[in-house]
Design a protein around this motif. Structure first.
Motif, short mmCIF file in Angstrom:
data_model
loop_
_atom_site.label_atom_id
_atom_site.label_comp_id
_atom_site.label_asym_id
_atom_site.label_seq_id
_atom_site.Cartn_x
_atom_site.Cartn_y
_atom_site.Cartn_z
N UNK A 111 71.66 56.38 2.81
CA UNK A 111 71.25 56.24 4.18
C UNK A 111 71.93 57.36 5.02
N UNK A 112 72.87 58.09 4.28
CA UNK A 112 73.76 59.04 5.31
C UNK A 112 74.20 59.96 4.37
N UNK A 160 69.24 59.71 8.90
CA UNK A 160 67.65 60.15 9.01
C UNK A 160 67.38 60.39 10.49
N UNK A 161 68.10 59.97 11.36
CA UNK A 161 67.69 60.06 12.84
C UNK A 161 68.72 60.72 13.86
N UNK A 162 70.42 60.68 13.11
CA UNK A 162 71.44 61.19 14.15
C UNK A 162 72.42 62.09 13.38
N UNK A 190 78.54 53.02 15.61
CA UNK A 190 78.04 52.88 14.30
C UNK A 190 78.37 54.04 13.28
N UNK A 191 77.94 55.40 13.96
CA UNK A 191 78.21 56.68 13.36
C UNK A 191 79.56 56.93 12.89
N UNK A 192 80.77 56.48 13.82
CA UNK A 192 82.07 56.68 13.45
C UNK A 192 82.47 55.89 12.34
#
Length: 525
Positions: A435-436, A459-461, A500-502
């Motif tokens: 997913x990333x 997918x979004x960021x 969350x991304x970090x």
């Protein structure tokens, strides 16, 4: 192109085949080994392929590949630079593991594990023709013939397996295809499966078209991208680059406006390139460009008018170079069909990265932004693979190596970072698919002055960290800002998604063993 997914009921076919085989009292025929033809260009972006984007040009032969198989809509590279991208593809590993970080300081360790070597161990013949661009000589191939460095568009040199260097008369895209077809016809063992890698110089800077295509597209006028005059507000790393069409695209080297009284930093490079031409090639070249040069210096466009003029010439030259590439892809497809090889051959077409066609005012690549991190990926599937249409899962060029190995029935080494795409080609949608994606660009200081950075894309960021001589974070909501114009990092309301991304970024850096990584402790200081 039909962009819908088509799923076919495989289970019923399998059961029927088994039933008929049992009734006949015979064993099912053994699957014929599958061949691989891997065609890779340099700097070919999806915007300039009509199976992805119909705004600019038609690429009928590339479209044939997509129509007979699949088009990946979320295809990306791990490091948007020619040599590092090729190393990622060959090894199935990120740059931190294959140790080929950039084009300026690295030599590819040809002793390391690559998928061509593993295919040879599995009984495949392997061959590569065209661009290598990894400084060391090719290893793991039964046959190779490559151009030194970037290669030349006209009458290029080729390095042979004997280590001799020969010059061939003609246009490089045609010559590379000639060599590939000659190997297929005369030099391979027809009793063995093969993997043929056709690596083109096209569509690399400075976009020198074959003489037969010089006059094409001159009647076309292209709309400027909406962000052509981007001011890079809130994005200091984007502002620091030196790949602007307006400021950095060279009038002589890139746009061929050569005049005796005009100087350029790259003038000698350009003169060396056109100096390779034979008299007939040079005559055709001068006949086309001399009127354009005279008109340009007569009108002397300035300011925004000059920037827009540069953009139009760039687009036309790029398209002409693509035209030769598309024609030669057609030659390969026609050969495979004529020789009965299409039914058991996977044909892959991709590029070593994407490219900017005026977005943000740029040419070139390097950044983790969409136009350069994305790369086209289409596959013409052999018999037994009924998947057609779009594949929407996140894929990366580290996935090619495990895909080819699994297709060949070879074991995929556990230390490869990529994942086989074979389930996707069979119409499956694995619940545990990634997913990333992780990205890391290392080449700074160097040409075009793009700062070092790493990041994560979902997918979004997208979250990017520029580091080394700069410490800047960027966050983009790709659903609302596909052009990546608005850096949301630090804005109120983005705290949770940033955290969350970090966490995901650090997880990927640890998973891939990247020693240059985000430090949560330092981030909290």
């Amino acid at each position: 192109m039909n962009r819908s997914l088509h799923h076919f009921p495989q289970a019923g076919l399998v059961c029927m085949t088994a039933l008929l085989t049992a009734c006949a009292g015979q064993k099912a025929p053994q699957q014929e080994p599958l061949n691989i033809v891997y065609i890779m260009t340099d700097d070919h972006t999806a915007q300039m392929m009509s199976c992805y984007d119909t705004r600019y040009m038609e690429t009928p032969n590339l479209d044939r590949i997509a129509a007979d198989g699949v088009r990946f809509t979320q295809s990306f590279v791990a490091n948007s630079l020619s040599g590092p991208s090729r190393a990622c593809m060959l090894t199935g590993k990120h740059s931190c593991a294959n140790r080929f970080f950039d084009n300026t300081t690295c030599v590819f360790d040809s002793a390391q594990q690559t998928f061509p070597k593993l295919l040879r161990q599995a009984g495949y013949q392997t061959a590569i023709v065209g661009k290598w661009h990894l400084e060391s000589l090719p290893s793991g191939f039964d046959y190779w013939e490559v151009v030194p460095g970037q290669g030349d568009y006209y009458n290029p040199d080729f390095i042979l397996q004997t280590n001799d260097t020969v010059r061939r008369e003609g246009y490089i895209t045609n010559l590379i295809t000639d060599d590939a077809l000659d190997w297929l016809e005369h030099k391979r063992d027809p009793q063995k499966p093969f993997c043929l890698m056709i690596h083109h110089k096209a569509i690399h800077r400075n976009w020198m078209a074959d003489t037969c295509h010089l006059a094409l597209y001159e009647d076309k006028t292209f709309p400027l991208p909406d962000n052509f005059f981007d001011d890079y507000e809130g994005r200091p790393a984007a502002a620091a680059q030196e790949m602007s069409i307006d400021k950095d695209m060279d009038l002589l080297y890139d746009l061929k406006m050569l005049r005796p009284d005009k100087q350029s930093r790259l003038r000698s490079n350009y003169e060396g390139m056109i100096g390779r031409m034979n008299p007939a090639q040079r005559q055709a070249w001068d006949a086309f460009y001399e009127p354009l040069i005279a008109e340009f210096y007569r009108t002397k466009p300035q300011g925004k008018e000059l920037a827009e003029w540069k953009f139009q010439r760039y687009m036309r030259d790029y398209m002409k170079t693509v035209k030769s590439l598309d024609d030669n892809v057609g030659r390969v497809l026609d050969y495979l069909e004529a020789k009965g090889l299409s039914k058991n051959t996977l044909v892959v077409y991709t590029s070593d990265q994407g490219f900017y066609m005026g977005e943000h005012g740029w040419f070139d690549k390097r950044f983790m932004y969409e136009e350069s991190m994305r790369t086209p990926l289409i596959m013409k599937l052999p018999e037994g693979f009924s998947r057609r249409g779009d594949v929407d899962e996140l894929v990366q060029n580290i996935d090619y190596a495990p895909t080819f190995l699994e297709l060949a029935g070879a074991k995929v080494p556990a230390d490869m970072h990529g994942r086989s795409l074979l389930p996707l080609l069979k119409g499956e949608h694995p619940a545990d698919w990634r997913t990333s994606l992780y990205y890391h660009f290392y080449e700074y200081p160097a040409e075009h002055s793009v700062k070092r950075h790493y990041g994560v894309r979902t997918a979004d960021y997208k979250l990017i960290h520029f580091y080394n001589d700069i410490d800047v974070w960027e966050l983009y909501d790709l659903r609302k800002d596909a052009a990546e114009m608005h850096n949301l990092y630090g804005q109120s309301g983005t705290e949770q998604v940033t955290e969350e991304l970090k966490k995901e970024l650090l997880r990927l850096q640890e998973q891939y063993g990247d020693p240059v990584r985000f430090s949560p402790e330092r981030d909290r200081e």
